[in-house]
Design an enzyme around this catalytic site. Structure first.
Site, PDB file in Angstrom:
ATOM      1  N   LYS A  11     -19.290 -17.802   5.436  1.00  0.00           N
ATOM      2  CA  LYS A  11     -20.544 -17.648   6.181  1.00  0.00           C
ATOM      3  C   LYS A  11     -21.345 -18.958   6.195  1.00  0.00           C
ATOM      4  O   LYS A  11     -21.033 -19.907   5.462  1.00  0.00           O
ATOM      5  CB  LYS A  11     -21.355 -16.499   5.559  1.00  0.00           C
ATOM      6  N   TYR A  51     -21.015  -7.475  14.029  1.00  0.00           N
ATOM      7  CA  TYR A  51     -21.609  -6.497  13.103  1.00  0.00           C
ATOM      8  C   TYR A  51     -22.174  -5.277  13.840  1.00  0.00           C
ATOM      9  O   TYR A  51     -23.139  -4.664  13.375  1.00  0.00           O
ATOM     10  CB  TYR A  51     -22.687  -7.174  12.268  1.00  0.00           C
ATOM     11  N   PHE A  59     -31.481  -4.150   8.131  1.00  0.00           N
ATOM     12  CA  PHE A  59     -31.226  -5.580   7.896  1.00  0.00           C
ATOM     13  C   PHE A  59     -30.511  -6.258   9.065  1.00  0.00           C
ATOM     14  O   PHE A  59     -30.199  -7.444   8.988  1.00  0.00           O
ATOM     15  CB  PHE A  59     -30.418  -5.765   6.610  1.00  0.00           C
ATOM     16  N   ARG A  87     -11.223  -7.853  -1.211  1.00  0.00           N
ATOM     17  CA  ARG A  87     -12.532  -7.300  -1.576  1.00  0.00           C
ATOM     18  C   ARG A  87     -12.780  -7.492  -3.082  1.00  0.00           C
ATOM     19  O   ARG A  87     -13.902  -7.749  -3.508  1.00  0.00           O
ATOM     20  CB  ARG A  87     -12.624  -5.816  -1.203  1.00  0.00           C
ATOM     21  N   THR A  93     -21.058  -6.503  -2.391  1.00  0.00           N
ATOM     22  CA  THR A  93     -21.929  -7.056  -1.342  1.00  0.00           C
ATOM     23  C   THR A  93     -23.150  -7.755  -1.944  1.00  0.00           C
ATOM     24  O   THR A  93     -23.520  -8.853  -1.528  1.00  0.00           O
ATOM     25  CB  THR A  93     -22.402  -5.913  -0.413  1.00  0.00           C
ATOM     26  N   ARG A 104     -18.606 -14.037  -4.770  1.00  0.00           N
ATOM     27  CA  ARG A 104     -20.027 -13.757  -4.537  1.00  0.00           C
ATOM     28  C   ARG A 104     -20.836 -13.924  -5.831  1.00  0.00           C
ATOM     29  O   ARG A 104     -21.950 -14.463  -5.811  1.00  0.00           O
ATOM     30  CB  ARG A 104     -20.203 -12.365  -3.942  1.00  0.00           C
ATOM     31  N   ASN A 114     -24.543 -13.935   1.331  1.00  0.00           N
ATOM     32  CA  ASN A 114     -23.563 -13.660   0.269  1.00  0.00           C
ATOM     33  C   ASN A 114     -22.214 -14.358   0.491  1.00  0.00           C
ATOM     34  O   ASN A 114     -21.171 -13.844   0.114  1.00  0.00           O
ATOM     35  CB  ASN A 114     -23.422 -12.151   0.056  1.00  0.00           C
ATOM     36  N   HIS A 117     -17.315 -12.958   4.081  1.00  0.00           N
ATOM     37  CA  HIS A 117     -16.999 -11.621   4.619  1.00  0.00           C
ATOM     38  C   HIS A 117     -15.562 -11.259   4.276  1.00  0.00           C
ATOM     39  O   HIS A 117     -14.700 -12.126   4.202  1.00  0.00           O
ATOM     40  CB  HIS A 117     -17.157 -11.632   6.151  1.00  0.00           C
ATOM     41  N   GLU A 128     -11.321  -7.317  13.913  1.00  0.00           N
ATOM     42  CA  GLU A 128     -12.096  -8.515  13.583  1.00  0.00           C
ATOM     43  C   GLU A 128     -11.292  -9.793  13.841  1.00  0.00           C
ATOM     44  O   GLU A 128     -11.836 -10.796  14.304  1.00  0.00           O
ATOM     45  CB  GLU A 128     -12.538  -8.451  12.122  1.00  0.00           C
TER      46      GLU A 128
HETATM   47  N1  UDP Z   1     -26.351  -6.947   4.304  1.00  0.00           N
HETATM   48  C1  UDP Z   1     -27.689  -7.189   4.095  1.00  0.00           C
HETATM   49  N2  UDP Z   1     -28.433  -6.239   3.428  1.00  0.00           N
HETATM   50  C2  UDP Z   1     -27.902  -5.078   2.963  1.00  0.00           C
HETATM   51  C3  UDP Z   1     -26.533  -4.839   3.188  1.00  0.00           C
HETATM   52  C4  UDP Z   1     -25.789  -5.783   3.870  1.00  0.00           C
HETATM   53  O1  UDP Z   1     -28.211  -8.223   4.513  1.00  0.00           O
HETATM   54  O2  UDP Z   1     -28.618  -4.268   2.366  1.00  0.00           O
HETATM   55  C5  UDP Z   1     -25.531  -7.945   5.024  1.00  0.00           C
HETATM   56  C6  UDP Z   1     -24.652  -8.750   4.062  1.00  0.00           C
HETATM   57  O3  UDP Z   1     -24.560 -10.088   4.556  1.00  0.00           O
HETATM   58  C7  UDP Z   1     -23.329  -8.037   4.171  1.00  0.00           C
HETATM   59  C8  UDP Z   1     -23.317  -7.649   5.652  1.00  0.00           C
HETATM   60  O4  UDP Z   1     -24.662  -7.307   5.942  1.00  0.00           O
HETATM   61  O5  UDP Z   1     -22.257  -8.861   3.785  1.00  0.00           O
HETATM   62  C9  UDP Z   1     -22.414  -6.500   6.011  1.00  0.00           C
HETATM   63  O6  UDP Z   1     -22.734  -5.383   5.183  1.00  0.00           O
HETATM   64  P1  UDP Z   1     -21.590  -4.513   4.507  1.00  0.00           P
HETATM   65  O7  UDP Z   1     -22.244  -3.316   3.923  1.00  0.00           O
HETATM   66  O8  UDP Z   1     -20.479  -4.299   5.483  1.00  0.00           O
HETATM   67  O9  UDP Z   1     -21.118  -5.443   3.291  1.00  0.00           O
HETATM   68  P2  UDP Z   1     -19.748  -6.263   3.046  1.00  0.00           P
HETATM   69  O10 UDP Z   1     -18.639  -5.492   3.700  1.00  0.00           O
HETATM   70  O11 UDP Z   1     -19.943  -7.632   3.655  1.00  0.00           O
HETATM   71  O12 UDP Z   1     -19.601  -6.342   1.561  1.00  0.00           O
HETATM   72 MG    MG Z   2     -18.441  -4.648   5.547  1.00  0.00          MG
END
Ligand code: UDP
Ligand code: MG
Length: 143
Positions: A11, A51, A59, A87, A93, A104, A114, A117, A128
């Site tokens: 990112k 997204y 958010f 993951r 996250t 992370r 964070n 992705h 994707e």
């Molecule tokens: N995100 C955020 N606030 C939140 C949850 C997610 O800003 O409370 C952002 C964060 O950058 C995250 C992305 O949205 O990586 C996608 O969210 P997801 O729940 O899919 O998390 P990921 O799969 O990236 O762990």
């Molecule tokens: Mg996700």
């Protein structure tokens, strides 16, 4: 176990912190093969499209702003059990909740910014990957 593909994005915070090399090294040391990669910059529109599932979340606006705030590095990765293993490598996250030693936990500042992705399923990984790469840009077998 069959090989699987996943899509990652280093990112804009990862690029700004000059961590492209460091994070890519961890990915390769964990056994992932890179089948495609590029340096690119999302627009608010393309970040929002990526997204799309989060459009109604509180958010979403900040996420789109952040993801279009600078260059990023999408990659298609391949490995056995790639989705789940990746993951695990990147951690939760929210970096405050991520296991020690994950990407992370080590590099991210906040749940929004964070670093990286990772696809959440093989099926979403395919969608994707196609969002960033034409079939002609994907190296089918680089081992
Ligand atoms: N995100 C955020 N606030 C939140 C949850 C997610 O800003 O409370 C952002 C964060 O950058 C995250 C992305 O949205 O990586 C996608 O969210 P997801 O729940 O899919 O998390 P990921 O799969 O990236 O762990
Ligand atoms: Mg996700």
């Amino acid at each position: 176990m069959a090989k699987e593909r996943t899509l990652t994005i280093l990112k804009p915070d990862c690029v700004r912190k000059e961590l492209i090399g460091e994070v890519t090294k961890r990915i390769q040391e964990a056994g992932f093969s890179i089948l495609a990669m590029k340096l690119t910059r999302l627009t608010p529109e393309t970040a929002g499209g990526f997204y799309e599932v989060h459009r109604e979340r509180p958010f979403f606006g900040e996420l789109v702003e952040f993801m279009s705030s600078g260059a990023c590095v999408p990659m298609i990765l391949e490995k056995e059990n790639a989705v789940a293993d990746f993951r695990k490598l990147i951690g939760a996250t929210n970096p405050a909740e991520a296991d020690a030693g994950t990407i992370r936990a080590d590099f991210a500042d906040s749940v929004g910014e964070n670093i990286i992705h990772g696809s959440d399923s093989v099926e979403n990984g395919k969608i994707e990957a196609a969002y960033f790469f034409a079939e002609s840009e994907v190296v089918a077998n680089n081992s």
